[in-house]
Write a protein that holds these residues in place. Structure first.
Motif, PDB file in Angstrom:
ATOM      1  N   MET A   1       0.848  -1.194   0.000  1.00 54.71           N
ATOM      2  CA  MET A   1       0.000   0.000   0.000  1.00 54.71           C
ATOM      3  C   MET A   1       0.880   1.239   0.000  1.00 54.71           C
ATOM      4  O   MET A   1       1.820   1.328   0.771  1.00 54.71           O
ATOM      5  N   ARG A   2       0.569   2.193  -0.816  1.00 52.87           N
ATOM      6  CA  ARG A   2       1.351   3.432  -0.886  1.00 52.87           C
ATOM      7  C   ARG A   2       1.057   4.294   0.333  1.00 52.87           C
ATOM      8  O   ARG A   2      -0.086   4.452   0.743  1.00 52.87           O
ATOM      9  N   ILE A   3       2.107   4.836   0.934  1.00 58.23           N
ATOM     10  CA  ILE A   3       1.941   5.774   2.034  1.00 58.23           C
ATOM     11  C   ILE A   3       1.616   7.141   1.444  1.00 58.23           C
ATOM     12  O   ILE A   3       2.385   7.689   0.675  1.00 58.23           O
ATOM     13  N   ARG A   4       0.479   7.689   1.809  1.00 59.00           N
ATOM     14  CA  ARG A   4       0.082   8.988   1.266  1.00 59.00           C
ATOM     15  C   ARG A   4       0.590  10.100   2.178  1.00 59.00           C
ATOM     16  O   ARG A   4       0.389  10.081   3.381  1.00 59.00           O
ATOM     17  N   LEU A   5       1.226  11.091   1.588  1.00 62.15           N
ATOM     18  CA  LEU A   5       1.816  12.189   2.334  1.00 62.15           C
ATOM     19  C   LEU A   5       1.267  13.502   1.793  1.00 62.15           C
ATOM     20  O   LEU A   5       1.914  14.210   1.036  1.00 62.15           O
ATOM     21  N   PRO A   6       0.026  13.852   2.148  1.00 59.52           N
ATOM     22  CA  PRO A   6      -0.622  14.994   1.506  1.00 59.52           C
ATOM     23  C   PRO A   6      -0.001  16.337   1.834  1.00 59.52           C
ATOM     24  O   PRO A   6      -0.279  17.314   1.175  1.00 59.52           O
ATOM     25  N   LEU A   7       0.855  16.404   2.869  1.00 61.67           N
ATOM     26  CA  LEU A   7       1.386  17.698   3.263  1.00 61.67           C
ATOM     27  C   LEU A   7       2.697  18.024   2.586  1.00 61.67           C
ATOM     28  O   LEU A   7       3.230  19.112   2.770  1.00 61.67           O
ATOM     29  N   VAL A   8       3.257  17.090   1.826  1.00 63.17           N
ATOM     30  CA  VAL A   8       4.565  17.314   1.211  1.00 63.17           C
ATOM     31  C   VAL A   8       4.493  18.508   0.272  1.00 63.17           C
ATOM     32  O   VAL A   8       3.591  18.621  -0.558  1.00 63.17           O
ATOM     33  N   VAL A 350      15.268  -8.451  -1.662  1.00 62.82           N
ATOM     34  CA  VAL A 350      13.937  -7.930  -1.379  1.00 62.82           C
ATOM     35  C   VAL A 350      13.957  -6.790  -0.360  1.00 62.82           C
ATOM     36  O   VAL A 350      13.044  -5.955  -0.336  1.00 62.82           O
ATOM     37  N   ALA A 351      14.985  -6.711   0.476  1.00 63.06           N
ATOM     38  CA  ALA A 351      15.040  -5.611   1.439  1.00 63.06           C
ATOM     39  C   ALA A 351      15.233  -4.267   0.750  1.00 63.06           C
ATOM     40  O   ALA A 351      14.827  -3.231   1.283  1.00 63.06           O
ATOM     41  N   CYS A 352      15.839  -4.266  -0.433  1.00 59.21           N
ATOM     42  CA  CYS A 352      16.165  -3.004  -1.112  1.00 59.21           C
ATOM     43  C   CYS A 352      15.293  -2.705  -2.322  1.00 59.21           C
ATOM     44  O   CYS A 352      15.272  -1.568  -2.777  1.00 59.21           O
ATOM     45  N   HIS A 353      14.617  -3.713  -2.867  1.00 55.44           N
ATOM     46  CA  HIS A 353      13.850  -3.528  -4.095  1.00 55.44           C
ATOM     47  C   HIS A 353      12.464  -4.134  -3.952  1.00 55.44           C
ATOM     48  O   HIS A 353      12.325  -5.305  -3.584  1.00 55.44           O
ATOM     49  N   SER A 354      11.439  -3.349  -4.256  1.00 51.40           N
ATOM     50  CA  SER A 354      10.078  -3.878  -4.289  1.00 51.40           C
ATOM     51  C   SER A 354       9.774  -4.420  -5.682  1.00 51.40           C
ATOM     52  O   SER A 354      10.417  -4.064  -6.673  1.00 51.40           O
ATOM     53  N   LEU A 355       8.774  -5.274  -5.744  1.00 50.87           N
ATOM     54  CA  LEU A 355       8.309  -5.832  -7.014  1.00 50.87           C
ATOM     55  C   LEU A 355       7.004  -5.190  -7.466  1.00 50.87           C
ATOM     56  O   LEU A 355       6.643  -5.272  -8.637  1.00 50.87           O
ATOM     57  N   ASN A 356       6.309  -4.568  -6.523  1.00 49.75           N
ATOM     58  CA  ASN A 356       5.000  -3.979  -6.787  1.00 49.75           C
ATOM     59  C   ASN A 356       5.161  -2.487  -7.083  1.00 49.75           C
ATOM     60  O   ASN A 356       5.755  -1.757  -6.284  1.00 49.75           O
ATOM     61  N   PRO A 357       4.631  -1.995  -8.193  1.00 50.70           N
ATOM     62  CA  PRO A 357       4.810  -0.570  -8.517  1.00 50.70           C
ATOM     63  C   PRO A 357       4.187   0.362  -7.493  1.00 50.70           C
ATOM     64  O   PRO A 357       4.608   1.513  -7.357  1.00 50.70           O
ATOM     65  N   ASN A 358       3.188  -0.100  -6.739  1.00 49.74           N
ATOM     66  CA  ASN A 358       2.535   0.751  -5.751  1.00 49.74           C
ATOM     67  C   ASN A 358       3.358   0.944  -4.485  1.00 49.74           C
ATOM     68  O   ASN A 358       3.054   1.811  -3.674  1.00 49.74           O
ATOM     69  N   GLU A 359       4.385   0.117  -4.297  1.00 54.39           N
ATOM     70  CA  GLU A 359       5.200   0.239  -3.098  1.00 54.39           C
ATOM     71  C   GLU A 359       6.267   1.314  -3.239  1.00 54.39           C
ATOM     72  O   GLU A 359       6.796   1.801  -2.248  1.00 54.39           O
ATOM     73  N   VAL A 431      16.639 -14.706 -13.302  1.00 54.57           N
ATOM     74  CA  VAL A 431      16.080 -13.999 -14.450  1.00 54.57           C
ATOM     75  C   VAL A 431      14.669 -14.498 -14.753  1.00 54.57           C
ATOM     76  O   VAL A 431      13.754 -13.691 -15.013  1.00 54.57           O
ATOM     77  N   ARG A 432      14.464 -15.810 -14.700  1.00 46.49           N
ATOM     78  CA  ARG A 432      13.122 -16.338 -14.968  1.00 46.49           C
ATOM     79  C   ARG A 432      12.123 -15.833 -13.922  1.00 46.49           C
ATOM     80  O   ARG A 432      10.979 -15.475 -14.247  1.00 46.49           O
ATOM     81  N   PHE A 433      12.561 -15.788 -12.668  1.00 47.76           N
ATOM     82  CA  PHE A 433      11.691 -15.273 -11.625  1.00 47.76           C
ATOM     83  C   PHE A 433      11.349 -13.799 -11.869  1.00 47.76           C
ATOM     84  O   PHE A 433      10.188 -13.389 -11.753  1.00 47.76           O
ATOM     85  N   LEU A 434      12.348 -12.997 -12.189  1.00 47.60           N
ATOM     86  CA  LEU A 434      12.100 -11.574 -12.410  1.00 47.60           C
ATOM     87  C   LEU A 434      11.184 -11.334 -13.592  1.00 47.60           C
ATOM     88  O   LEU A 434      10.388 -10.390 -13.603  1.00 47.60           O
ATOM     89  N   GLU A 435      11.295 -12.151 -14.633  1.00 47.28           N
ATOM     90  CA  GLU A 435      10.396 -12.010 -15.789  1.00 47.28           C
ATOM     91  C   GLU A 435       8.942 -12.159 -15.358  1.00 47.28           C
ATOM     92  O   GLU A 435       8.055 -11.452 -15.872  1.00 47.28           O
ATOM     93  N   LYS A 436       8.690 -13.065 -14.401  1.00 41.96           N
ATOM     94  CA  LYS A 436       7.320 -13.264 -13.929  1.00 41.96           C
ATOM     95  C   LYS A 436       6.918 -12.186 -12.914  1.00 41.96           C
ATOM     96  O   LYS A 436       5.838 -11.607 -12.987  1.00 41.96           O
ATOM     97  N   ALA A 437       7.814 -11.937 -11.958  1.00 45.45           N
ATOM     98  CA  ALA A 437       7.438 -11.131 -10.791  1.00 45.45           C
ATOM     99  C   ALA A 437       7.409  -9.630 -11.095  1.00 45.45           C
ATOM    100  O   ALA A 437       6.738  -8.875 -10.379  1.00 45.45           O
ATOM    101  N   THR A 438       8.124  -9.180 -12.111  1.00 41.51           N
ATOM    102  CA  THR A 438       8.199  -7.741 -12.382  1.00 41.51           C
ATOM    103  C   THR A 438       7.305  -7.306 -13.538  1.00 41.51           C
ATOM    104  O   THR A 438       7.260  -6.119 -13.855  1.00 41.51           O
ATOM    105  N   ALA A 439       6.652  -8.253 -14.164  1.00 44.44           N
ATOM    106  CA  ALA A 439       5.792  -7.913 -15.291  1.00 44.44           C
ATOM    107  C   ALA A 439       4.623  -7.040 -14.800  1.00 44.44           C
ATOM    108  O   ALA A 439       4.011  -7.319 -13.768  1.00 44.44           O
ATOM    109  N   THR A 440       4.351  -5.972 -15.502  1.00 51.94           N
ATOM    110  CA  THR A 440       3.242  -5.090 -15.126  1.00 51.94           C
ATOM    111  C   THR A 440       2.130  -5.206 -16.161  1.00 51.94           C
ATOM    112  O   THR A 440       2.385  -5.442 -17.344  1.00 51.94           O
ATOM    113  N   PRO A 441       0.885  -5.054 -15.708  1.00 54.11           N
ATOM    114  CA  PRO A 441      -0.256  -5.185 -16.640  1.00 54.11           C
ATOM    115  C   PRO A 441      -0.184  -4.173 -17.763  1.00 54.11           C
ATOM    116  O   PRO A 441       0.288  -3.063 -17.578  1.00 54.11           O
TER     117      PRO A 441
END
Length: 441
Positions: A1-8, A350-359, A431-441
C-alpha cells in the motif's frame, strides 16, 4: 500500500506550521509507530520542544514527522545514497547527510535544499550542531571532520584520524569531539590542530556529550566509556555482545540511551554508571535513538529507528512501548513463489527492491516493469550521475551479466552493494523469476 503524504511541499514555516501541527493533534490520534521509510531508519533528531522529528533512512530519504500525530509532514529527497545523519538547526531548518558525501540544509515545505555542503570525498556518517547554533560539524569516511559556519564561508577541516571518522559532537564550550574506526576519541581546541587523542580498545561508532561536558563513546566492543572534557576515562559499562550503534544523552544529563545492533536500547544512569532498563523491540538492529521532551520541557519519551523501517516511541521512565509494540508486517512479496529457486535467490534483494509498482522505492528503485526499461529511469528515484550516463537496457542478458561480474564492474558508480551470483543456473533462475514477478499489466 502506498503511504500517502498529503502535506509534502506545503510552504509551512513559523506560526503556520505550529498551527497546522496543533490542528492535526486535535483531528486524529497519535500513531506511536511511524511507517514511511522504505529501508532501515538510520538517523533521528527531535526538536527541542518535542513537536517534530527528522529521520534519515537507507532508502535515501529524510522524513520530517509531527510526533503528536505520527504524521509525515515532508519527505525530503535529494541524496543519492543512504541518509546516515540528521540534525535540527536552531533557526528551524533541518540538516541531512548522506553516503553520497553531501550535506543538505532544508526548510520544511521546501522541495529542494536551501544549501548544499559538498566538500567531503566520502560518506558522511555523523552531524552535530554547535552549542551556540553558529556551526554544523560533520564526520566522514574520507578521514576528516569539518566545521561548517551556518552563516556561510569555508569549513574548518579536522585531520588526523587514520580511517573512517564515524561520529562527531560538541562540548558545551564549543570544542569539537570526533571518534572513528582507528579506535580513538579526539578532543579538538576551538582553534588550531593539536587534538587530545584518547585510544580505546576498539573502533568507536557513536558519541554523546552531556550538559556538564562528559563524553560518552561506544562502538564495536559493546562498551560505553565515559571521558572527562580533557580526555580522562572515568569509567566503562559493558552492555553485552552486540555493537553499540548510537548514543543519545538526555537533556538533563542524568541518563544516556545506547542503541545496539542486537535490537535493544539500554537506558543508563550515568552517575553510577548502570543500566536502569532496556527497550526490547522486534530483535532487529536499532540504528538511531533520541530523547523527546514535552511542552513543559520534561523528558518523557524515547524515539528510536531501526531495521524494521519504523520510527517508534517509548516511555522514557519505564521503557514500555507507547502503543502496540508489534505492527503487522508487510505482506510477503515472495509467498506466491514458494519453492521457486529464483525467488530464493532474490531473497537477498527484497530488502532493497520492491516488485510492486505501488510500493515505490526502498533503498533501491522498484523493479516493477524492469525488462525493457533503460537504466536509471524510474521516476522519483535519485540515481548517481554515472548511472544516468550509461547506455544499458535491462534484459534477461544484461541482468544476468550484472550478477555475473558484479555491480561495481558492470555499472561503475552504482551505490548497489557488491554481490555476484557464481552459479549460472542460479542466475538463470533469478532472471526467470524476475520475468514473472516484475511484469506489469
Amino acid at each position: 500500500m502506498r503511504i500517502r503524504l498529503p502535506l509534502v511541499g506545503l510552504p509551512l514555516v513559523g506560526p503556520a506550521l505550529v498551527g497546522l501541527i496543533a490542528a492535526l493533534a486535535l483531528g486524529s490520534p497519535a500513531r506511536a509507530q511511524m511507517r514511511g521509510h522504505g529501508g532501515p531508519v538510520r538517523a533521528l533528531a527531535v526538536t527541542q520542544d518535542g513537536r517534530l522529528a527528522i529521520s534519515g533512512g537507507f532508502d535515501q530519504a529524510a522524513i520530517v514527522w509531527g510526533l503528536d500525530t505520527g504524521t509525515a509532514l515532508s519527505v525530503l529527497r535529494f541524496h543519492e545514497g543512504a541518509v546516515n545523519a540528521v540534525a535540527v538547526l536552531p533557526d528551524g531548518r533541518f540538516a541531512s547527510a548522506s553516503e553520497d558525501g553531501r550535506i543538505a540544509l532544508w526548510r520544511l515545505g521546501g522541495a529542494e535544499p536551501e544549501r548544499v555542503l559538498d566538500s567531503h570525498s566520502g560518506p558522511v556518517a555523523g552531524l552535530a550542531v554547535a552549542p551556540d547554533g553558529t556551526a554544523l560539524a560533520s564526520a566522514a569516511w574520507d578521514g576528516t571532520a569539518r566545521i561548517w559556519p551556518l552563516t556561510g564561508g569555508a569549513a574548518r577541516i579536522l585531520t588526523g584520524h587514520k580511517g573512517n571518522v564515524n561520529a562527531v559532537a560538541f562540548l558545551p564550550d564549543g570544542r569539537p569531539v570526533t571518534a572513528g574506526a582507528d579506535a580513538t576519541v579526539r578532543i579538538w581546541p576551538r582553534d588550531g590542530d593539536a587534538a587530545v587523542t584518547v585510544t580505546v580498545p576498539s573502533a568507536v561508532s557513536a558519541l554523546a556529550v552531556t550538559r556538564d561536558g562528559e563524553i560518552a563513546a561506544a562502538g564495536a566492543d559493546a562498551t560505553v566509556r565515559f571521558l572527562s572534557p580533557e580526555g580522562a576515562i572515568r569509567g566503562a559499562l559493558e552492555l553485552g555482545s552486540a555493537p553499540v550503534i548510537a548514543l543519545a544523552a538526555a537533556p538533563d544529563g542524568a541518563r544516556l540511551a545506547a542503541a545496539t545492533a542486537g535490537g535493544t536500547v539500554a537506558v543508563i544512569e550515568r552517575a553510577a554508571p548502570r543500566v536502569l532498563f532496556s527497550l526490547v523491540g522486534p530483535g532487529l538492529p536499532v540504528w538511531s535513538v533520541a530523547w523527546r521532551a514535552d511542552a513543559r520541557g520534561e523528558v518523557n519519551e524515547l524515539v528510536t529507528g531501526g531495521g524494521d523501517r519504523l520510527v517508534r516511541r517509548w516511555n522514557a521512565a519505564t521503557g514500555a512501548p507507547i502503543g502496540p509494540l508489534a505492527m503487522p508486517r508487510p505482506a510477503d512479496a515472495l509467498a506466491a513463489f514458494a519453492g521457486d529457486r529464483g525467488a530464493e535467490v532474490f531473497g537477498a534483494c527484497v530488502a532493497c527492491h520492491s516488485l510492486n509498482p505501488n510500493e515505490g522505492p526502498r533503498a533501491g528503485p522498484t523493479l516493477a516493469g524492469l525488462f525493457g526499461r533503460r537504466i536509471a529511469t524510474v521516476p522519483d528515484y535519485r540515481y548517481s550521475d554515472a548511472l544516468k550516463r550509461m547506455d544499458i537496457v535491462w534484459t534477461p542478458e544484461t541482468v544476468a551479466r550484472l550478477f555475473e561480474v558484479g555491480p561495481a564492474r558492470y555499472t561503475p558508480g552504482t551505490r548497489m552493494p557488491e554481490q555476484t551470483i557464481n552459479r549460472a543456473e542460479d542466475r538463470e533462475a533469478l532472471v526467470r523469476f524476475l520475468e514473472k514477478a516484475t511484469a506489469t499489466p
